[in-house]
Design a protein around this motif. Structure first.
Motif, PDB file in Angstrom:
ATOM      1  N   PRO A 184     -65.747 -45.219  -1.390  1.00  0.00           N
ATOM      2  CA  PRO A 184     -64.998 -44.205  -0.623  1.00  0.00           C
ATOM      3  C   PRO A 184     -63.606 -44.694  -0.211  1.00  0.00           C
ATOM      4  CG  PRO A 184     -67.256 -44.347   0.168  1.00  0.00           C
ATOM      5  CD  PRO A 184     -67.071 -45.479  -0.794  1.00  0.00           C
ATOM      6  N   GLN A 185     -63.480 -45.988   0.110  1.00  0.00           N
ATOM      7  CA  GLN A 185     -62.163 -46.516   0.468  1.00  0.00           C
ATOM      8  C   GLN A 185     -61.188 -46.342  -0.686  1.00  0.00           C
ATOM      9  OE1 GLN A 185     -61.950 -50.495   2.230  1.00  0.00           O
ATOM     10  NE2 GLN A 185     -60.075 -50.895   1.089  1.00  0.00           N
ATOM     11  N   LEU A 186     -61.610 -46.695  -1.897  1.00  0.00           N
ATOM     12  CA  LEU A 186     -60.736 -46.524  -3.053  1.00  0.00           C
ATOM     13  C   LEU A 186     -60.415 -45.048  -3.284  1.00  0.00           C
ATOM     14  CD1 LEU A 186     -62.299 -49.010  -5.645  1.00  0.00           C
ATOM     15  CD2 LEU A 186     -60.190 -49.309  -4.330  1.00  0.00           C
ATOM     16  N   TYR A 187     -61.396 -44.188  -3.063  1.00  0.00           N
ATOM     17  CA  TYR A 187     -61.193 -42.758  -3.296  1.00  0.00           C
ATOM     18  C   TYR A 187     -60.162 -42.176  -2.321  1.00  0.00           C
ATOM     19  CZ  TYR A 187     -62.093 -37.754  -3.558  1.00  0.00           C
ATOM     20  OH  TYR A 187     -61.934 -36.390  -3.677  1.00  0.00           O
ATOM     21  N   PHE A 188     -60.242 -42.557  -1.059  1.00  0.00           N
ATOM     22  CA  PHE A 188     -59.342 -41.975  -0.057  1.00  0.00           C
ATOM     23  C   PHE A 188     -58.018 -42.730   0.068  1.00  0.00           C
ATOM     24  CE2 PHE A 188     -63.431 -40.199   1.516  1.00  0.00           C
ATOM     25  CZ  PHE A 188     -63.072 -38.858   1.497  1.00  0.00           C
ATOM     26  N   GLU A 189     -57.889 -43.861  -0.619  1.00  0.00           N
ATOM     27  CA  GLU A 189     -56.615 -44.571  -0.610  1.00  0.00           C
ATOM     28  C   GLU A 189     -55.533 -43.721  -1.269  1.00  0.00           C
ATOM     29  OE1 GLU A 189     -54.424 -48.318  -2.852  1.00  0.00           O
ATOM     30  OE2 GLU A 189     -56.545 -47.920  -3.220  1.00  0.00           O
ATOM     31  N   ARG A 190     -54.352 -43.772  -0.715  1.00  0.00           N
ATOM     32  CA  ARG A 190     -53.217 -43.070  -1.333  1.00  0.00           C
ATOM     33  C   ARG A 190     -52.300 -44.113  -1.964  1.00  0.00           C
ATOM     34  NH1 ARG A 190     -48.928 -38.564   0.770  1.00  0.00           N
ATOM     35  NH2 ARG A 190     -49.718 -36.874  -0.523  1.00  0.00           N
ATOM     36  N   ILE A 191     -52.379 -44.251  -3.270  1.00  0.00           N
ATOM     37  CA  ILE A 191     -51.610 -45.263  -3.981  1.00  0.00           C
ATOM     38  C   ILE A 191     -50.123 -45.040  -3.750  1.00  0.00           C
ATOM     39  CG2 ILE A 191     -51.078 -46.189  -6.267  1.00  0.00           C
ATOM     40  CD1 ILE A 191     -53.923 -45.243  -7.108  1.00  0.00           C
ATOM     41  N   ASN A 192     -49.422 -46.130  -3.429  1.00  0.00           N
ATOM     42  CA  ASN A 192     -47.984 -46.057  -3.128  1.00  0.00           C
ATOM     43  C   ASN A 192     -47.663 -45.160  -1.951  1.00  0.00           C
ATOM     44  OD1 ASN A 192     -46.979 -46.176  -6.645  1.00  0.00           O
ATOM     45  ND2 ASN A 192     -47.327 -47.831  -5.207  1.00  0.00           N
ATOM     46  N   GLY A 193     -48.675 -44.733  -1.191  1.00  0.00           N
ATOM     47  CA  GLY A 193     -48.441 -43.857  -0.054  1.00  0.00           C
ATOM     48  C   GLY A 193     -47.913 -42.492  -0.439  1.00  0.00           C
ATOM     49  N   ALA A 194     -48.199 -42.071  -1.682  1.00  0.00           N
ATOM     50  CA  ALA A 194     -47.641 -40.802  -2.164  1.00  0.00           C
ATOM     51  C   ALA A 194     -48.633 -40.120  -3.096  1.00  0.00           C
ATOM     52  CB  ALA A 194     -46.314 -41.035  -2.890  1.00  0.00           C
ATOM     53  N   ALA A 195     -48.428 -38.835  -3.311  1.00  0.00           N
ATOM     54  CA  ALA A 195     -49.318 -38.076  -4.196  1.00  0.00           C
ATOM     55  C   ALA A 195     -49.121 -38.438  -5.658  1.00  0.00           C
ATOM     56  CB  ALA A 195     -49.089 -36.575  -3.999  1.00  0.00           C
ATOM     57  N   GLU A 217     -54.942 -44.172   7.127  1.00  0.00           N
ATOM     58  CA  GLU A 217     -56.102 -45.070   7.113  1.00  0.00           C
ATOM     59  C   GLU A 217     -57.364 -44.404   7.655  1.00  0.00           C
ATOM     60  OE1 GLU A 217     -54.992 -48.533   9.330  1.00  0.00           O
ATOM     61  OE2 GLU A 217     -53.788 -49.368   7.685  1.00  0.00           O
ATOM     62  N   LYS A 218     -57.289 -43.103   7.908  1.00  0.00           N
ATOM     63  CA  LYS A 218     -58.338 -42.390   8.637  1.00  0.00           C
ATOM     64  C   LYS A 218     -59.718 -42.533   7.998  1.00  0.00           C
ATOM     65  CE  LYS A 218     -59.071 -37.786  10.682  1.00  0.00           C
ATOM     66  NZ  LYS A 218     -58.517 -36.404  10.752  1.00  0.00           N
ATOM     67  N   TYR A 219     -59.783 -42.504   6.659  1.00  0.00           N
ATOM     68  CA  TYR A 219     -61.085 -42.510   5.985  1.00  0.00           C
ATOM     69  C   TYR A 219     -61.293 -43.754   5.119  1.00  0.00           C
ATOM     70  CZ  TYR A 219     -60.959 -37.658   7.479  1.00  0.00           C
ATOM     71  OH  TYR A 219     -60.854 -36.515   8.238  1.00  0.00           O
ATOM     72  N   LEU A 220     -60.616 -44.832   5.447  1.00  0.00           N
ATOM     73  CA  LEU A 220     -60.799 -46.063   4.680  1.00  0.00           C
ATOM     74  C   LEU A 220     -62.071 -46.797   5.078  1.00  0.00           C
ATOM     75  CD1 LEU A 220     -57.151 -47.469   4.527  1.00  0.00           C
ATOM     76  CD2 LEU A 220     -58.349 -46.010   2.881  1.00  0.00           C
ATOM     77  N   ALA A 221     -62.641 -46.470   6.245  1.00  0.00           N
ATOM     78  CA  ALA A 221     -63.843 -47.168   6.697  1.00  0.00           C
ATOM     79  C   ALA A 221     -64.927 -46.223   7.178  1.00  0.00           C
ATOM     80  CB  ALA A 221     -63.492 -48.161   7.807  1.00  0.00           C
ATOM     81  N   PHE A 252     -64.585 -34.131   2.797  1.00  0.00           N
ATOM     82  CA  PHE A 252     -65.934 -34.644   2.568  1.00  0.00           C
ATOM     83  C   PHE A 252     -66.553 -33.973   1.354  1.00  0.00           C
ATOM     84  CE2 PHE A 252     -70.554 -34.481   3.123  1.00  0.00           C
ATOM     85  CZ  PHE A 252     -70.838 -35.839   3.264  1.00  0.00           C
ATOM     86  N   GLN A 253     -66.406 -32.674   1.241  1.00  0.00           N
ATOM     87  CA  GLN A 253     -66.988 -31.964   0.105  1.00  0.00           C
ATOM     88  C   GLN A 253     -66.353 -32.421  -1.206  1.00  0.00           C
ATOM     89  OE1 GLN A 253     -69.771 -29.977   0.087  1.00  0.00           O
ATOM     90  NE2 GLN A 253     -69.505 -30.371  -2.100  1.00  0.00           N
ATOM     91  N   LYS A 254     -65.055 -32.706  -1.177  1.00  0.00           N
ATOM     92  CA  LYS A 254     -64.405 -33.207  -2.391  1.00  0.00           C
ATOM     93  C   LYS A 254     -64.999 -34.555  -2.789  1.00  0.00           C
ATOM     94  CE  LYS A 254     -59.978 -30.820  -1.776  1.00  0.00           C
ATOM     95  NZ  LYS A 254     -58.533 -30.962  -1.486  1.00  0.00           N
ATOM     96  N   TYR A 255     -65.306 -35.397  -1.785  1.00  0.00           N
ATOM     97  CA  TYR A 255     -65.933 -36.673  -2.124  1.00  0.00           C
ATOM     98  C   TYR A 255     -67.342 -36.461  -2.669  1.00  0.00           C
ATOM     99  CZ  TYR A 255     -67.584 -41.385  -2.257  1.00  0.00           C
ATOM    100  OH  TYR A 255     -68.118 -42.564  -2.724  1.00  0.00           O
ATOM    101  N   VAL A 256     -68.085 -35.524  -2.090  1.00  0.00           N
ATOM    102  CA  VAL A 256     -69.427 -35.217  -2.596  1.00  0.00           C
ATOM    103  C   VAL A 256     -69.352 -34.814  -4.071  1.00  0.00           C
ATOM    104  CG1 VAL A 256     -71.390 -33.634  -2.411  1.00  0.00           C
ATOM    105  CG2 VAL A 256     -70.365 -34.588  -0.348  1.00  0.00           C
ATOM    106  N   ASP A 257     -68.369 -33.986  -4.414  1.00  0.00           N
ATOM    107  CA  ASP A 257     -68.192 -33.572  -5.809  1.00  0.00           C
ATOM    108  C   ASP A 257     -67.854 -34.787  -6.684  1.00  0.00           C
ATOM    109  OD1 ASP A 257     -68.647 -31.006  -4.932  1.00  0.00           O
ATOM    110  OD2 ASP A 257     -66.521 -30.450  -4.922  1.00  0.00           O
TER     111      ASP A 257
END
Length: 606
Positions: free
Chosen positions: A298-309, A361-365, A375-380
């Motif tokens: 989940p940490q890797l999933y919610f990480e924003r690479i380079n802080g950008a989309a 950093e809200k969902y890194l841990a 959350f639903q996007k992560y479930v998918d």
């Protein structure tokens, strides 16, 4: 579309419409009942599209089919990479090829090859053959890559549209190099000409078309004997960029290079900030050696690479890193002891599509609340991840199982006054609230996950402030029958770096050095019989064997038909580094783990 090569068209076209960036890797794919048309501007784009075709293919009634679709696809980032550290632990060429094949299947385009470190210089030098002598290496003596091996790896990558980036990590991480030549310090005037020779030798092996980047490290110059002379790094930079026409990559934080206006910086650690005006790569949040599989994915999933989309002229992308700093007993343990393959699959999605929302950093841990769209996007995503595990990784370590349906309630911390063995009321009965020493304690709102960080060791937002005391975690499991099931259980993800960091490792009879407990229907579940009990933290040269739940046999528990109660006791001391727990029923299959079917979870206090 049913399988027929005559109806499968691959074509290079002069233009693709509505591709906003990285068009050299973009493609379109149109699959109908009578044709499959794959179009791209380049061979790279066709190759990326072919990987999508493979994922859409399926068998039915003895025939191969491809799901109908119309896709216009491009990567969010220019560089999507993976790094292996073979300087500390040698990996055979065939083992590296296995990983490169997986990278290619998931549209990575970069393999970062960290080929030198303190334990060994592992690229053959014909000018200085003593660099590869067994006597020069403190680990895996005599294990290195011949120049032919290296060129074979570069070509293997190139055929799969992947660029290999070699790294000579200097002037820190240079123990093997200094030992060979008898250099007491990296400021010795004899160092510079030798390193220039080695760079010349490296670039002579492969053309700039196939190997446009050279990485020279520069990180962790922590000792006086690693300090370079004032001219060393500027001279090496000039040699790489001006003389050889390659692009230079260095770590940041890293040693300052006077006059550097051209380097690409690869960010690492919480102190890794972009250097103004320099292109950069992001490796700050993705060290697999520090990631628990269930919390790390989940940490890797919610990480924003380079802080950008997505990338831009400076934001080049990211490189996922596997630093198994500790010695491994078996070469393949560098993969087995880390969540390498689930990490690669997850990073492939976030580096190709980008993370559109800025969560910080809200969902890194911790997971988002279950009523949030995130959350639903992560479930998918989790559902896709597990499908890929089952389809493509049956013969490879893939330590991830479904966890978004698991919920806990947590009470605490109860004040144990320094006594981690102190008993508190939840051990006697499950009630809605408790009073201990005039303090009132109640259960938290539901907390999701197979692994839960009470407080994160790197300070990411989690559920509790950094306090001492004893926590309790409670859930109920519904089983359709009386059965014995395996369970992943842990109370500390032992990083594969820094020995047993956060140690000492538990003694026999302990799950952890804080004496946590596991109860299922009031029965205490015993910990494993450890192979290396009681080891102190500084044990980098003693390989891991059964330290973490995902590379040892699952514990066994008895479930009765109907609802079962699970209670975890998690004492925390002032110096506890990782404050966490893992409890997930699993079914072991061919060295991997899968979900136990038909189990249900409820954290409700009945």
């Amino acid at each position: 579309m049913a399988d027929s090569s005559s109806r499968f068209v691959q074509r290079i076209v002069p233009q693709l419409d509505e591709i906003p960036l990285n068009e050299n890797e973009a493609y379109t794919l149109d699959v109908t009942s009578d044709s499959l048309i794959l179009s791209a501007l380049t061979e790279e784009g066709l190759f990326r599209g072919l990987q999508t075709v493979k994922q859409l293919a399926y068998s039915q009634n003895g025939r191969r089919n491809v799901a109908g679709c119309s896709i216009r696809d491009w990567p969010a980032f220019h560089i999507r990479g993976f790094m292996q550290d073979v300087g500390r632990n040698f990996q055979p060429v065939e083992m590296l090829k296995e990983q490169i094949d997986v990278l290619a299947a998931y549209k990575f385009n970069t393999f970062h090859f960290h080929v030198t470190d303190n334990p060994g210089w592992r690229l053959e030098s014909k000018k200085y053959p003593q660099l590869n002598s067994p006597e020069s290496m403190s680990r895996w003596p005599g294990k290195y890559y011949t120049q032919e091996d290296f060129k074979e790896l570069v070509d293997y990558c190139y055929e799969r549209k992947i660029t290999l980036i070699p790294e000579f990590d200097l002037p820190g991480h240079s123990a093997a190099f200094r030992k060979v030549f008898g250099f007491e310090t990296m400021s010795d005037p004899r160092v510079q000409p030798v390193l220039i020779d080695l760079i010349d030798e490296l670039v002579s092996l492969v053309s700039s078309e196939k190997m446009p980047y050279i990485h020279l490290g520069t990180d962790e110059v922590w000792h006086s004997y690693e300090e370079p002379s004032p001219t060393l790094l500027p001279a090496l930079m000039e040699r790489v960029t001006q003389y050889h026409g390659r692009e230079l990559i260095v770590w940041r934080p890293g040693y300052h290079i006077e006059g550097d206006s051209v380097s690409i910086t690869q960010l690492w650690s919480s102190n890794g900030y972009p250097k103004p005006g320099h292109c950069y790569l992001d490796s700050r949040l993705n060290y697999l050696n520090h990631l628990d599989p269930l919390a790390g994915i989940p940490q890797l999933y919610f990480e924003r690479i380079n802080g950008a989309a997505h990338g831009d002229s400076l934001r080049m992308g990211g490189i996922l890193c596997n630093w198994n700093d500790n010695l491994v007993a078996n070469e393949y343990d560098a993969i087995r002891n880390n969540p390498v393959y689930p990490g690669i699959v997850t990073y492939s999605e976030t580096s190709w599509t980008g993370q559109s929302e800025d969560f910080g950093e809200k969902y890194l841990a911790k997971f988002p609340s279950q009523n949030e769209s995130a959350f639903q996007k992560y479930v998918d995503f989790e559902e896709r991840l597990i499908k890929h595990r089952d389809l493509y990784f049956q013969d490879k370590p893939f330590p991830y199982v479904k966890q978004t349906h698991i919920q806990w309630r947590i009470a605490g911390p109860f004040n144990h006054e320094g006594d981690v063995n102190r008993k508190f009321p939840p051990e006697d009965s499950i009630a809605s609230e408790y009073v201990v020493d005039s303090e009132k304690y109640s259960w938290s709102e539901p907390v999701t996950g197979g692994t839960v960080h009470l407080t994160h060791f790197f300070g990411y937002p989690s559920f509790f402030p950094k306090e001492t005391g004893t926590y309790y975690a409670f859930t109920r499991i519904w089983s359709p029958a009386n059965q014995t099931v395996g369970v992943w259980i842990g109370f500390h993800d032992w990083s594969r770096s820094g020995g047993r960091r956060g140690g000492p490792f538990p003694n026999q009879g302990q799950w952890h050095n804080t004496n946590p407990q596991v109860r299922v229907n009031s029965k205490v579940i015993s910990p494993p019989v450890w192979e290396n009990p009681g080891l102190e933290a500084s044990t980098e040269e003693i390989p891991f064997s059964d330290e973490n739940y995902f590379f040892r046999e699952p514990a066994q528990i008895q479930l009765k038909k109907g609802w079962n109660e699970v209670l975890l006791k998690i004492p925390v001391k002032e110096n506890s580094w990782k404050r966490m727990f893992t409890f997930v029923p699993v079914e072991a299959q061919n060295g991997n783990a899968k979900e136990v079917e038909e189990l249900k979870f409820s954290p409700e206090i009945f």
